[in-house]
Scaffold this active site. Structure first.
Site, mmCIF file in Angstrom:
data_model
loop_
_atom_site.group_PDB
_atom_site.id
_atom_site.type_symbol
_atom_site.label_atom_id
_atom_site.label_comp_id
_atom_site.label_asym_id
_atom_site.label_seq_id
_atom_site.Cartn_x
_atom_site.Cartn_y
_atom_site.Cartn_z
ATOM 1 C CB ALA A 98 6.143 -5.476 4.278
ATOM 2 C CD GLU A 145 11.493 -10.477 1.772
ATOM 3 O OE1 GLU A 145 12.270 -11.435 2.000
ATOM 4 O OE2 GLU A 145 11.651 -9.356 2.272
ATOM 5 C CD GLU A 202 13.724 -5.599 2.380
ATOM 6 O OE1 GLU A 202 12.545 -5.788 2.765
ATOM 7 O OE2 GLU A 202 14.004 -5.317 1.204
ATOM 8 N N GLY A 255 11.029 -7.184 5.448
ATOM 9 C CA GLY A 255 11.227 -5.745 5.620
ATOM 10 C C GLY A 255 11.883 -5.401 6.951
HETATM 11 N N1 CO8 Z 1 2.369 -8.890 8.496
HETATM 12 C C1 CO8 Z 1 1.185 -8.842 9.121
HETATM 13 N N2 CO8 Z 1 0.912 -9.495 10.267
HETATM 14 C C2 CO8 Z 1 1.889 -10.265 10.774
HETATM 15 C C3 CO8 Z 1 3.157 -10.382 10.173
HETATM 16 C C4 CO8 Z 1 3.388 -9.651 8.972
HETATM 17 N N3 CO8 Z 1 4.573 -9.648 8.341
HETATM 18 N N4 CO8 Z 1 3.919 -11.231 10.901
HETATM 19 C C5 CO8 Z 1 3.143 -11.620 11.933
HETATM 20 N N5 CO8 Z 1 1.925 -11.049 11.866
HETATM 21 C C6 CO8 Z 1 0.782 -11.226 12.766
HETATM 22 C C7 CO8 Z 1 0.121 -12.580 12.580
HETATM 23 O O1 CO8 Z 1 -0.758 -12.553 11.490
HETATM 24 C C8 CO8 Z 1 -0.563 -12.767 13.899
HETATM 25 O O2 CO8 Z 1 -1.734 -12.000 13.919
HETATM 26 P P1 CO8 Z 1 -3.122 -12.616 14.582
HETATM 27 O O3 CO8 Z 1 -2.749 -12.805 16.025
HETATM 28 O O4 CO8 Z 1 -4.099 -11.535 14.362
HETATM 29 O O5 CO8 Z 1 -3.383 -13.900 13.882
HETATM 30 C C9 CO8 Z 1 0.407 -12.107 14.895
HETATM 31 O O6 CO8 Z 1 1.243 -11.235 14.113
HETATM 32 C C10 CO8 Z 1 1.270 -13.097 15.594
HETATM 33 O O7 CO8 Z 1 1.905 -13.905 14.623
HETATM 34 P P2 CO8 Z 1 1.935 -15.510 14.712
HETATM 35 O O8 CO8 Z 1 0.719 -16.029 15.373
HETATM 36 O O9 CO8 Z 1 2.250 -16.030 13.335
HETATM 37 O O10 CO8 Z 1 3.186 -15.714 15.700
HETATM 38 P P3 CO8 Z 1 4.236 -16.921 15.743
HETATM 39 O O11 CO8 Z 1 5.065 -16.684 16.948
HETATM 40 O O12 CO8 Z 1 3.559 -18.221 15.571
HETATM 41 O O13 CO8 Z 1 5.159 -16.717 14.413
HETATM 42 C C11 CO8 Z 1 6.464 -15.414 12.849
HETATM 43 C C12 CO8 Z 1 5.948 -15.569 14.294
HETATM 44 C C13 CO8 Z 1 7.450 -16.550 12.526
HETATM 45 C C14 CO8 Z 1 7.184 -14.069 12.765
HETATM 46 C C15 CO8 Z 1 5.266 -15.478 11.856
HETATM 47 O O14 CO8 Z 1 4.285 -14.541 12.289
HETATM 48 C C16 CO8 Z 1 5.624 -15.156 10.440
HETATM 49 O O15 CO8 Z 1 6.134 -16.008 9.728
HETATM 50 N N6 CO8 Z 1 5.340 -13.897 10.000
HETATM 51 C C17 CO8 Z 1 5.525 -13.499 8.627
HETATM 52 C C18 CO8 Z 1 6.998 -13.283 8.307
HETATM 53 C C19 CO8 Z 1 7.181 -12.875 6.877
HETATM 54 O O16 CO8 Z 1 6.872 -13.599 5.945
HETATM 55 N N7 CO8 Z 1 7.732 -11.658 6.689
HETATM 56 C C20 CO8 Z 1 8.004 -11.126 5.365
HETATM 57 C C21 CO8 Z 1 6.880 -10.297 4.906
HETATM 58 S S1 CO8 Z 1 7.112 -9.763 3.253
HETATM 59 C C22 CO8 Z 1 8.163 -8.486 3.366
HETATM 60 O O17 CO8 Z 1 8.592 -8.091 4.425
HETATM 61 C C23 CO8 Z 1 8.546 -7.863 2.080
HETATM 62 C C24 CO8 Z 1 9.160 -6.490 2.280
HETATM 63 C C25 CO8 Z 1 9.124 -5.670 1.042
HETATM 64 C C26 CO8 Z 1 7.750 -5.176 0.735
HETATM 65 C C27 CO8 Z 1 7.756 -4.312 -0.494
HETATM 66 C C28 CO8 Z 1 6.504 -3.495 -0.649
HETATM 67 C C29 CO8 Z 1 5.557 -3.957 -1.690
#
Ligand code: CO8
Length: 256
Positions: free
Chosen positions: A65, A133, A113, A110
């Site tokens: 998400a 998460e 999911e 997400g």
């Molecule tokens: N949301 C928003 N932006 C994101 C997300 C995300 N989930 N994942 C990556 N991005 C963005 C980064 O912020 C970055 O943006 P910018 O270039 O502007 O800084 C861009 O994408 C590239 O990401 P990275 O530089 O971090 O790329 P890497 O190759 O170094 O890393 C990863 C890739 C491992 C995927 C890393 O980006 C990461 O860990 N992302 C987050 C993963 C995460 O924690 N996902 C779970 C989110 S919570 C969730 O999904 C809950 C679902 C239920 C919600 C219920 C509703 C309330």
């Protein structure tokens, strides 16, 4: 609706939806859910579509998400955002034809999911999957706590949910989170081959298999068997079933 995040291609009865917001790793925001909801309505009423493949553009399938969008939500908005996602993923699960997640890269939170709402998951060797998460002080909000345990069993589900580990495609195959692993360049071709194979079967039978199997898992065994017997019987009134069996006896391919 004008789609800005989703790209649609339909070829020979197989629809492919590509999630395309690569700058944010295809993270799921409100706009995504609105587009996906509309796309699913369109596809479910399209008589030419017999299978749906969902994939992502770039390095990610979906990295979760959208954390930026969630970061200043209050509890009411959080619950609402969760419900919006749950409803859209329920719609994916209930599509009247098989759905395949073609996992090209990160499928996290997400994103994983979303794949769990699909009928089949195929992963590229580049895919990394997990429920991170708890790293954010969150829990899954799009039915991950429910679907993951039903798919892989309680032990592996809680392991992934507690540790937030990102697992490889091979490990995902071992715990039966995915059904196949392919080289990255063969991912869509493999998903398409499976979709095409399905699209050549009796389409009412495919639809009923999905309904009975998916409903049955939430019923007790006897109710599930009764539903199966009822649907099994109803097929004998259909042209599709008559043609399928006649074609076998006449040693030819069914015409449907
Ligand atoms: N949301 C928003 N932006 C994101 C997300 C995300 N989930 N994942 C990556 N991005 C963005 C980064 O912020 C970055 O943006 P910018 O270039 O502007 O800084 C861009 O994408 C590239 O990401 P990275 O530089 O971090 O790329 P890497 O190759 O170094 O890393 C990863 C890739 C491992 C995927 C890393 O980006 C990461 O860990 N992302 C987050 C993963 C995460 O924690 N996902 C779970 C989110 S919570 C969730 O999904 C809950 C679902 C239920 C919600 C219920 C509703 C309330």
């Amino acid at each position: 609706m004008e789609y800005k995040i989703l790209k649609l291609a339909i070829e020979k009865n197989v629809a492919t939806v590509t999630i395309s917001r690569p700058k944010a790793m295809n993270a799921l925001n409100t706009a995504f859910f609105s587009e996906m909801d509309s796309m699913l309505n369109e596809l479910s009423s399209n008589k030419n579509v017999r299978a749906l493949i969902i994939t992502g553009e770039g390095k990610a399938f979906v990295a979760g998400a959208d954390i930026a969008e969630m970061s200043d939500m209050n509890s009411e908005q959080g619950t609402e955002f969760s419900k919006i996602g749950q409803n859209v993923f329920d719609k994916i699960e209930a599509m009247p034809f098989p759905t395949i997640a073609a996992i090209n890269g990160f499928a996290l939170g997400g994103g994983l999911e979303l794949t769990l709402a699909c009928d089949i998951r195929i992963a590229s060797t580049k895919a990394l999957m997990g429920q991170p998460e708890v790293n954010l002080g969150l829990i899954p909000g799009y039915a991950g706590t429910q679907r993951l345990a039903r798919l892989v069993g309680m032990g592996d589900a809680l392991y992934l949910l507690y540790t937030a580990d990102m697992i490889s495609a091979e490990e995902a195959l071992r715990i039966k989170l995915v059904q196949k692993v392919t080289e990255p360049e063969a991912l869509l071709e493999t998903a398409n081959k499976i979709a095409k194979k399905i699209s050549q079967k009796g389409q009412n039978a495919i639809k009923q298999v999905k309904i009975v199997t998916r409903s049955g898992i939430n019923m007790n065994f006897n109710d599930g068997q009764n539903l199966e017997a009822k649907v099994f019987g109803s097929l004998f009134d259909t042209q599709e079933t008559k043609e399928g069996m006649n074609a076998f006896l006449e040693k030819r391919r069914p015409k449907w």
